[in-house]
Design a protein around this motif. Structure first.
Motif, PDB file in Angstrom:
ATOM      1  N   THR A   1       0.891  -1.085  -0.192  1.00 37.38           N
ATOM      2  CA  THR A   1      -0.665   0.324   0.389  1.00 37.38           C
ATOM      3  C   THR A   1       0.815   1.082  -0.168  1.00 37.38           C
ATOM      4  OG1 THR A   1      -1.803  -1.311   1.000  1.00 37.38           O
ATOM      5  CG2 THR A   1      -1.867   1.059   1.196  1.00 37.38           C
ATOM      6  N   PRO A   2       0.713   1.851  -0.762  1.00 37.88           N
ATOM      7  CA  PRO A   2       1.415   3.299  -0.682  1.00 37.88           C
ATOM      8  C   PRO A   2       1.490   3.835   0.524  1.00 37.88           C
ATOM      9  CG  PRO A   2      -0.321   3.664  -2.572  1.00 37.88           C
ATOM     10  CD  PRO A   2      -0.137   2.022  -1.925  1.00 37.88           C
ATOM     11  N   PRO A   3       2.299   4.763   0.674  1.00 37.66           N
ATOM     12  CA  PRO A   3       2.303   5.621   1.515  1.00 37.66           C
ATOM     13  C   PRO A   3       1.449   6.770   1.311  1.00 37.66           C
ATOM     14  CG  PRO A   3       4.712   6.420   0.195  1.00 37.66           C
ATOM     15  CD  PRO A   3       3.965   5.364  -0.709  1.00 37.66           C
ATOM     16  N   TRP A   4       0.894   7.539   2.468  1.00 41.06           N
ATOM     17  CA  TRP A   4      -0.682   8.085   2.468  1.00 41.06           C
ATOM     18  C   TRP A   4      -0.264   9.361   3.258  1.00 41.06           C
ATOM     19  CZ3 TRP A   4      -4.036   8.895  -1.277  1.00 41.06           C
ATOM     20  CH2 TRP A   4      -5.248   9.156  -0.441  1.00 41.06           C
ATOM     21  N   THR A   5      -0.808  10.239   2.820  1.00 43.68           N
ATOM     22  CA  THR A   5      -0.893  11.707   4.013  1.00 43.68           C
ATOM     23  C   THR A   5      -1.983  12.772   3.534  1.00 43.68           C
ATOM     24  OG1 THR A   5       2.092  12.097   4.495  1.00 43.68           O
ATOM     25  CG2 THR A   5       0.579  13.895   4.291  1.00 43.68           C
ATOM     26  N   PRO A   6      -3.126  12.630   4.429  1.00 49.81           N
ATOM     27  CA  PRO A   6      -4.565  13.427   3.837  1.00 49.81           C
ATOM     28  C   PRO A   6      -4.154  14.649   3.593  1.00 49.81           C
ATOM     29  CG  PRO A   6      -4.088  12.160   5.796  1.00 49.81           C
ATOM     30  CD  PRO A   6      -2.551  11.740   5.725  1.00 49.81           C
ATOM     31  N   LEU A   7      -4.250  15.408   2.317  1.00 50.94           N
ATOM     32  CA  LEU A   7      -4.596  17.153   2.516  1.00 50.94           C
ATOM     33  C   LEU A   7      -4.914  17.421   3.599  1.00 50.94           C
ATOM     34  CD1 LEU A   7      -5.776  17.589  -0.972  1.00 50.94           C
ATOM     35  CD2 LEU A   7      -4.168  18.414  -0.265  1.00 50.94           C
ATOM     36  N   ARG A   8      -4.282  18.206   3.988  1.00 53.18           N
ATOM     37  CA  ARG A   8      -4.779  19.419   5.172  1.00 53.18           C
ATOM     38  C   ARG A   8      -5.834  20.286   5.052  1.00 53.18           C
ATOM     39  NH1 ARG A   8       0.174  18.381   5.151  1.00 53.18           N
ATOM     40  NH2 ARG A   8       1.715  16.946   6.336  1.00 53.18           N
ATOM     41  N   LYS A   9      -5.895  20.867   4.101  1.00 53.36           N
ATOM     42  CA  LYS A   9      -7.198  21.614   3.950  1.00 53.36           C
ATOM     43  C   LYS A   9      -6.880  21.329   2.553  1.00 53.36           C
ATOM     44  CE  LYS A   9      -2.869  24.897   4.602  1.00 53.36           C
ATOM     45  NZ  LYS A   9      -2.144  25.784   4.907  1.00 53.36           N
ATOM     46  N   PRO A  10      -8.072  22.165   1.431  1.00 52.44           N
ATOM     47  CA  PRO A  10      -8.302  22.079   0.505  1.00 52.44           C
ATOM     48  C   PRO A  10      -7.339  22.637  -0.640  1.00 52.44           C
ATOM     49  CG  PRO A  10      -9.785  23.527   0.977  1.00 52.44           C
ATOM     50  CD  PRO A  10      -9.388  22.886   1.985  1.00 52.44           C
ATOM     51  N   ILE A  11      -7.278  22.246  -1.845  1.00 53.07           N
ATOM     52  CA  ILE A  11      -6.250  23.164  -2.820  1.00 53.07           C
ATOM     53  C   ILE A  11      -6.830  24.547  -3.066  1.00 53.07           C
ATOM     54  CG2 ILE A  11      -5.593  22.645  -5.268  1.00 53.07           C
ATOM     55  CD1 ILE A  11      -5.115  20.577  -3.945  1.00 53.07           C
ATOM     56  N   ALA A  12      -7.638  24.875  -2.586  1.00 55.91           N
ATOM     57  CA  ALA A  12      -7.825  26.576  -2.848  1.00 55.91           C
ATOM     58  C   ALA A  12      -7.329  27.505  -2.008  1.00 55.91           C
ATOM     59  CB  ALA A  12      -9.104  26.502  -2.640  1.00 55.91           C
ATOM     60  N   LYS A  13      -7.549  26.475  -0.512  1.00 57.40           N
ATOM     61  CA  LYS A  13      -6.298  26.982   0.194  1.00 57.40           C
ATOM     62  C   LYS A  13      -5.000  26.493   0.463  1.00 57.40           C
ATOM     63  CE  LYS A  13     -10.773  28.435   2.730  1.00 57.40           C
ATOM     64  NZ  LYS A  13     -10.716  30.026   2.576  1.00 57.40           N
ATOM     65  N   SER A  14      -4.582  25.398  -0.799  1.00 56.18           N
ATOM     66  CA  SER A  14      -3.057  24.939   0.032  1.00 56.18           C
ATOM     67  C   SER A  14      -1.913  25.997  -1.432  1.00 56.18           C
ATOM     68  CB  SER A  14      -3.423  23.626  -0.522  1.00 56.18           C
ATOM     69  OG  SER A  14      -3.553  22.424   0.226  1.00 56.18           O
ATOM     70  N   LYS A  15      -0.450  25.330  -0.921  1.00 53.16           N
ATOM     71  CA  LYS A  15       0.616  25.918  -1.142  1.00 53.16           C
ATOM     72  C   LYS A  15       0.910  24.571  -2.534  1.00 53.16           C
ATOM     73  CE  LYS A  15       4.985  28.080  -1.208  1.00 53.16           C
ATOM     74  NZ  LYS A  15       5.814  28.236  -0.133  1.00 53.16           N
ATOM     75  N   LEU A  16       0.705  24.785  -3.575  1.00 54.30           N
ATOM     76  CA  LEU A  16       0.365  23.706  -4.385  1.00 54.30           C
ATOM     77  C   LEU A  16       2.010  23.562  -5.495  1.00 54.30           C
ATOM     78  CD1 LEU A  16      -0.680  21.064  -5.680  1.00 54.30           C
ATOM     79  CD2 LEU A  16      -1.095  22.890  -7.385  1.00 54.30           C
ATOM     80  N   ALA A  17       2.946  22.957  -5.457  1.00 53.58           N
ATOM     81  CA  ALA A  17       4.356  23.170  -6.257  1.00 53.58           C
ATOM     82  C   ALA A  17       4.042  22.188  -7.235  1.00 53.58           C
ATOM     83  CB  ALA A  17       5.190  22.409  -5.337  1.00 53.58           C
ATOM     84  N   LEU A  18       4.826  22.524  -8.640  1.00 57.56           N
ATOM     85  CA  LEU A  18       4.960  22.200  -9.611  1.00 57.56           C
ATOM     86  C   LEU A  18       6.472  20.841  -9.377  1.00 57.56           C
ATOM     87  CD1 LEU A  18       3.744  21.062 -12.515  1.00 57.56           C
ATOM     88  CD2 LEU A  18       4.366  23.538 -13.673  1.00 57.56           C
ATOM     89  N   ILE A  19       6.605  19.820  -9.950  1.00 60.37           N
ATOM     90  CA  ILE A  19       7.371  19.344 -10.727  1.00 60.37           C
ATOM     91  C   ILE A  19       7.268  18.337 -11.590  1.00 60.37           C
ATOM     92  CG2 ILE A  19       7.203  17.028  -9.041  1.00 60.37           C
ATOM     93  CD1 ILE A  19      10.820  16.942  -8.854  1.00 60.37           C
ATOM     94  N   GLY A  20       8.217  18.682 -12.597  1.00 59.49           N
ATOM     95  CA  GLY A  20       8.285  17.552 -13.947  1.00 59.49           C
ATOM     96  C   GLY A  20       9.175  17.352 -14.234  1.00 59.49           C
ATOM     97  N   SER A  21       9.244  15.770 -14.565  1.00 59.00           N
ATOM     98  CA  SER A  21      10.501  15.214 -15.580  1.00 59.00           C
ATOM     99  C   SER A  21      10.609  15.113 -17.265  1.00 59.00           C
ATOM    100  CB  SER A  21       9.411  13.908 -15.360  1.00 59.00           C
ATOM    101  OG  SER A  21       8.857  13.894 -15.886  1.00 59.00           O
ATOM    102  N   GLY A  22      10.009  16.513 -17.477  1.00 57.70           N
ATOM    103  CA  GLY A  22      10.515  16.363 -19.048  1.00 57.70           C
ATOM    104  C   GLY A  22      11.620  16.496 -19.249  1.00 57.70           C
ATOM    105  N   GLY A  23      12.321  17.698 -18.369  1.00 56.10           N
ATOM    106  CA  GLY A  23      14.172  17.769 -18.767  1.00 56.10           C
ATOM    107  C   GLY A  23      13.611  19.691 -19.556  1.00 56.10           C
ATOM    108  N   ILE A  24      12.896  19.876 -18.592  1.00 54.42           N
ATOM    109  CA  ILE A  24      12.599  21.316 -18.826  1.00 54.42           C
ATOM    110  C   ILE A  24      13.611  23.063 -17.917  1.00 54.42           C
ATOM    111  CG2 ILE A  24      11.189  23.688 -18.486  1.00 54.42           C
ATOM    112  CD1 ILE A  24       9.814  21.953 -19.929  1.00 54.42           C
ATOM    113  N   LEU A  25      14.106  23.476 -18.786  1.00 59.63           N
ATOM    114  CA  LEU A  25      15.234  24.406 -18.435  1.00 59.63           C
ATOM    115  C   LEU A  25      15.127  26.058 -18.412  1.00 59.63           C
ATOM    116  CD1 LEU A  25      18.174  22.192 -20.577  1.00 59.63           C
ATOM    117  CD2 LEU A  25      18.610  22.021 -17.269  1.00 59.63           C
TER     118      LEU A  25
END
Lengths: 156, 126
Positions: A27-51
């Motif tokens: 079973t994968p690790p799990w951390t519940p969202l603490r608040k809705p996305i509309a209140k969250s600080k959301l980060a982006l990570i992409g594996s597409g080799g962007i520079l």
């Protein structure tokens, strides 16, 4: 029907020994969202080799990452990656690294805060151990010191 | 390979206490690596958040993904998004990531020159 990429990879690289993909049956690790996305600080990570601008390119088996300012424009960005067709992402990075879209969703209030910077790496890393033990913990540390609430990951 | 790397990072970040959502277009690879939460978009590789220069579509895909982020309750869930690449043409499914799919790698000398030019261009302008 979804394309089966594991057999296709075996076929495309048939000159080499078959790649041993990671298979996790726990079973994968799990951390519940603490608040809705509309209140969250959301980060982006992409594996597409962007520079960004004059950042050094990636190389094979590269477990480093780059920090991409969230306000970067198309003209600021380049791509180094050997494992996918980059033509469309070169025309519009938002196909695999949706900076502009996430900024818009932040402005609309769908996302509480779009974390600055975003994170980029080159996902074609054969060594799963390198990803798990070198790259991933460094990313986790960065995200924690940035007090990020949630992470969106985009492969390419 | 990107899909495996992304799934591995998601598992480590999630275990460190930050919730994650993976986009994916390679369902079999994502199922194998088994990240905490994922959304599947049946588009060719290189378009995990949509088609180029179609901001409305890209935005809608991301909205759907973020909704799944909030609603997935069971670890290991992969939600399928209801988008079709081209209603009249599914031939990409037969050719994606097959022989001839990957562009030829530029010669090292050309790649080095492109890299040097890019870095020079930006270091002059910054």
């Amino acid at each position: 029907m979804p394309v089966e990429y594991i057999p296709r990879t075996r076929e495309l690289y048939r000159a080499y020994a078959p790649y041993r993909w990671v298979v996790n049956t726990d079973t994968p690790p799990w951390t519940p969202l603490r608040k809705p996305i509309a209140k969250s600080k959301l980060a982006l990570i992409g594996s597409g080799g962007i520079l960004y601008r004059d950042q050094p390119r990636f190389h094979r088996e590269d477990a480093t990452y780059r920090l991409i300012p969230k306000n970067a424009t198309q003209a600021d960005l380049d791509i180094w990656h050997f494992g996918y067709k980059t033509d469309d992402a070169r025309r519009d990075h938002n196909c695999v690294f949706p900076l502009a879209r996430l900024r818009e969703l932040e402005a609309e209030g769908v996302i509480g805060e779009f974390a600055d910077p975003a994170y980029s790496f080159m996902g074609g890393i054969y060594s799963a151990r390198k990803v798990r033990e070198e790259l991933a913990p460094r990313i986790a540390d960065e995200l924690k010191s940035a007090h990020v609430d949630a992470l969106l990951l985009v492969p390419a | 390979m990107c899909h495996q790397s992304v799934g591995l990072i998601a598992r480590v970040v999630e275990a460190a206490g930050i919730p994650t959502l993976c986009m994916t277009s390679a369902l079999d690879i994502t199922r194998a690596v088994n990240p905490p939460r994922a959304v599947f978009l049946n588009f060719p590789l290189g378009h995990q958040t949509g088609k180029p220069n179609q901001p409305d579509l890209q935005r809608q895909i991301l909205r759907d993904a973020l909704r799944a982020f909030e609603t997935i309750e069971r670890p290991g869930t992969i939600v399928e998004l209801p988008y079709v690449w081209d209603e009249n043409d599914r031939t990409w499914e037969a050719t994606d990531y097959t022989d001839g799919f990957l562009p030829e790698r530029p010669a090292k000398v050309d790649a080095d020159k492109a890299e040097a030019d890019r870095r020079a261009r930006f270091s002059e302008s910054s």
